[in-house]
Design a protein around this motif. Sequence first.
Motif, PDB file in Angstrom:
ATOM      1  N   GLU A 137      -4.860   1.885   3.575  1.00  0.00           N
ATOM      2  CA  GLU A 137      -3.571   1.381   3.811  1.00  0.00           C
ATOM      3  C   GLU A 137      -2.623   1.072   2.637  1.00  0.00           C
ATOM      4  N   LYS A 138      -3.390   0.666   1.624  1.00  0.00           N
ATOM      5  CA  LYS A 138      -2.730   0.152   0.308  1.00  0.00           C
ATOM      6  C   LYS A 138      -1.890   1.250  -0.237  1.00  0.00           C
ATOM      7  N   ILE A 139      -0.813   1.311  -1.021  1.00  0.00           N
ATOM      8  CA  ILE A 139       0.044   2.251  -1.369  1.00  0.00           C
ATOM      9  C   ILE A 139      -0.612   3.012  -2.387  1.00  0.00           C
ATOM     10  N   ASP A 140      -1.517   2.570  -3.424  1.00  0.00           N
ATOM     11  CA  ASP A 140      -2.065   3.240  -4.401  1.00  0.00           C
ATOM     12  C   ASP A 140      -3.674   3.175  -4.348  1.00  0.00           C
ATOM     13  N   PHE A 141      -4.231   2.975  -3.124  1.00  0.00           N
ATOM     14  CA  PHE A 141      -5.806   2.966  -2.641  1.00  0.00           C
ATOM     15  C   PHE A 141      -6.366   1.854  -3.526  1.00  0.00           C
ATOM     16  N   GLN A 142      -5.697   0.712  -4.131  1.00  0.00           N
ATOM     17  CA  GLN A 142      -6.392  -0.297  -4.928  1.00  0.00           C
ATOM     18  C   GLN A 142      -6.541  -1.395  -3.917  1.00  0.00           C
ATOM     19  N   ASP A 143      -7.730  -1.896  -3.685  1.00  0.00           N
ATOM     20  CA  ASP A 143      -7.836  -2.897  -2.634  1.00  0.00           C
ATOM     21  C   ASP A 143      -7.144  -4.489  -2.857  1.00  0.00           C
ATOM     22  N   LYS A 144      -6.921  -4.682  -4.346  1.00  0.00           N
ATOM     23  CA  LYS A 144      -6.140  -5.955  -4.640  1.00  0.00           C
ATOM     24  C   LYS A 144      -4.774  -5.836  -4.626  1.00  0.00           C
ATOM     25  N   ASN A 145      -4.186  -4.748  -4.306  1.00  0.00           N
ATOM     26  CA  ASN A 145      -2.508  -4.545  -4.491  1.00  0.00           C
ATOM     27  C   ASN A 145      -2.268  -4.816  -2.977  1.00  0.00           C
ATOM     28  N   PRO A 146      -1.353  -6.078  -2.906  1.00  0.00           N
ATOM     29  CA  PRO A 146      -0.796  -6.318  -1.531  1.00  0.00           C
ATOM     30  C   PRO A 146       0.105  -5.277  -0.852  1.00  0.00           C
ATOM     31  N   GLN A 147       0.819  -4.300  -1.762  1.00  0.00           N
ATOM     32  CA  GLN A 147       1.688  -3.520  -1.106  1.00  0.00           C
ATOM     33  C   GLN A 147       1.035  -2.394  -0.261  1.00  0.00           C
ATOM     34  N   ARG A 148       1.455  -2.158   0.764  1.00  0.00           N
ATOM     35  CA  ARG A 148       0.942  -1.313   1.729  1.00  0.00           C
ATOM     36  C   ARG A 148       1.805   0.100   1.945  1.00  0.00           C
ATOM     37  N   TRP A 149       1.274   0.969   2.180  1.00  0.00           N
ATOM     38  CA  TRP A 149       1.861   2.230   2.164  1.00  0.00           C
ATOM     39  C   TRP A 149       2.776   2.403   3.711  1.00  0.00           C
ATOM     40  N   ASN A 150       4.023   2.903   3.698  1.00  0.00           N
ATOM     41  CA  ASN A 150       4.605   2.925   4.897  1.00  0.00           C
ATOM     42  C   ASN A 150       4.404   4.371   5.622  1.00  0.00           C
ATOM     43  N   PHE A 151       3.472   4.315   6.643  1.00  0.00           N
ATOM     44  CA  PHE A 151       2.900   5.526   7.288  1.00  0.00           C
ATOM     45  C   PHE A 151       4.106   6.141   8.135  1.00  0.00           C
ATOM     46  N   ALA A 152       5.172   5.434   8.383  1.00  0.00           N
ATOM     47  CA  ALA A 152       6.208   6.177   9.046  1.00  0.00           C
ATOM     48  C   ALA A 152       6.801   7.189   8.371  1.00  0.00           C
ATOM     49  N   THR A 153       6.586   7.234   6.932  1.00  0.00           N
ATOM     50  CA  THR A 153       7.305   8.320   6.114  1.00  0.00           C
ATOM     51  C   THR A 153       7.106   9.681   6.411  1.00  0.00           C
ATOM     52  N   TYR A 154       5.657   9.854   7.157  1.00  0.00           N
ATOM     53  CA  TYR A 154       5.419  11.340   7.405  1.00  0.00           C
ATOM     54  C   TYR A 154       4.762  11.349   8.666  1.00  0.00           C
ATOM     55  N   SER A 155       4.875  12.540   9.557  1.00  0.00           N
ATOM     56  CA  SER A 155       4.209  12.645  10.735  1.00  0.00           C
ATOM     57  C   SER A 155       3.243  13.944  10.736  1.00  0.00           C
TER      58      SER A 155
END
Length: 367
Positions: A224-242
């Motif tokens: 769920e992390k935008i860059d697959f780094q566990d310490k990054n609080p920013q999450r990826w927006n999964f609504a971007t693609y289907s």
Amino acid sequence: MKIPAHCLLITFSALTLGFAPPRVVPKVTDVLPAAALQPYGRTLLNKEQLELISSAVHFGFSFEGTECQIFASLPNTQGHNYLQYELDGVYQKRLKVTGNSKEPITITAPGAGKHTVWVYKATEAHTGAIAIQKITGQKVKAMPNSKAPLIEFIGNSITCGAAMDPSEVPCGAGQYHDQHNAYMAYGPRAARALKTNFILSSVSGIGVYRNWNSLSPTMPQVYEKIDFQDKNPQRWNFATYSPKVVSIALGTNDFSNGDGKTARLPFDSASFVGNYVQFVKLVKAKYPKAQIALLSSPMINGKNRTLLQNCLTAVKQKTDASFPTDKPVAVYFFQPMQARGCLGHPNVEDHAIMASELEPFFRKLIQ
């Protein structure tokens, strides 16, 4: 001194006929800002710069004339990274991006006219982002998003296309990402053959319940992390693609013997299956309509190959039982392979074999 009349006539004629040097018409250079690009894959628009994050994240544009320029930079001025590109539908080469470079990357076409370019990030998210500022050229325009089906490929270093291409930097030399070639990995290859769109969500060394040489963070913890780094609080927006299909290829690192330095317990099938089922549920929560496909590993042979296949079958059965109204989980078992790339990974030719195997499997799933 008196000038002869015929000389005056010649001088006058030269002036009236306009023998002065012709006026140079400057080329019109258009600017395509990074914010106008329409990428596939994980990106971040930061201060008008498009940060390319995930493996094989890509964007397209067209231009006219014989050349265009890509303005790219790295957050690490001492580092280097790689792009790669297609010109008019033909793959060209990798492009090295250095952190201290001040010059844009120039792409040259063999002739005038309109040309199409697709640019890909050759390396994975953990290598670091590549920031695109702008594209310049004559009549440069962003390529629109295609309406073709989308496949998301989740996996480890194999899915990244890591350690597969020693054509420029030999195995054992340079840095780990010097042999990355995401464009030639099995996922993008299969997707291109099927004329589908694709995105990669992959991390070298990662597993379902344990990694190559550590217990965490595993893919379920970083997906769920935008860059697959566990310490990054920013999450990826999964609504971007289907995506129509989500392919998951994990297990190679769970089964590995590790680095020989970190303590390693025997493989725990119960933990593997339990964690895998929970991860599939996470993916289904992000993409409720997607078809889930589980892939085995071409790098696991012998008794472990059979054990992995049994585990994936159990994951399918448990998932199907939990979601009886959804499409059943699809499973594909790779043929055994003796990998020929760096560090025991599949090489470019091996990935071509894997993609050829997968093509009919995915063709049925996208119909």
